[in-house]
Design a protein around this motif. Structure first.
Motif: not given
Length: 106
Positions: A17-35
């Motif tokens: 969840l934390a990695a997904g949120v960080m990816l979403m903040m850095l890439t603008g939505g790229g970590g939604i699946g991981l979240t």
């Protein structure tokens, strides 16, 4: 699930969840699946204790439940169970049956 296994799975879910949120903040939505996967893992660990044993015998049939003639061996627990039914709702419960009774396969 043991408490140690539950803790490990929860930690992995929180990490995802934390990695997904960080990816979403850095890439603008790229970590939604991981979240979403992390959130689903955390939710499943939280609900596992409540809903983890839906067919577990309660050993206390309620007064409005009536026994049926159905009996079977639960292959997970290797116990003889009998079926009780609520005639008003149709809800079924599976209670331990005495081993000396004749087994009726259904």
């Amino acid at each position: 699930m043991t408490s140690n296994a539950r803790l490990v799975v929860f930690a992995l879910g929180a990490l995802a969840l934390a990695a997904g949120v960080m990816l979403m903040m850095l890439t603008g939505g790229g970590g939604i699946g991981l979240t979403l996967i992390g959130a689903a893992v955390i939710a499943s660990v939280a609900l596992e204790r409540r809903y983890g044993q839906p067919g577990a015998p309660t050993n206390v049939p309620l007064p409005h439940f009536e026994p049926t003639r159905e009996r079977f061996v639960d292959h997970e627990t290797d116990r003889l169970l009998e079926v009780w039914v609520d005639p008003l709702t149709g809800e079924r419960r599976y209670e331990p049956a005495p081993r000396d009774d004749k087994l009726i396969e259904t």
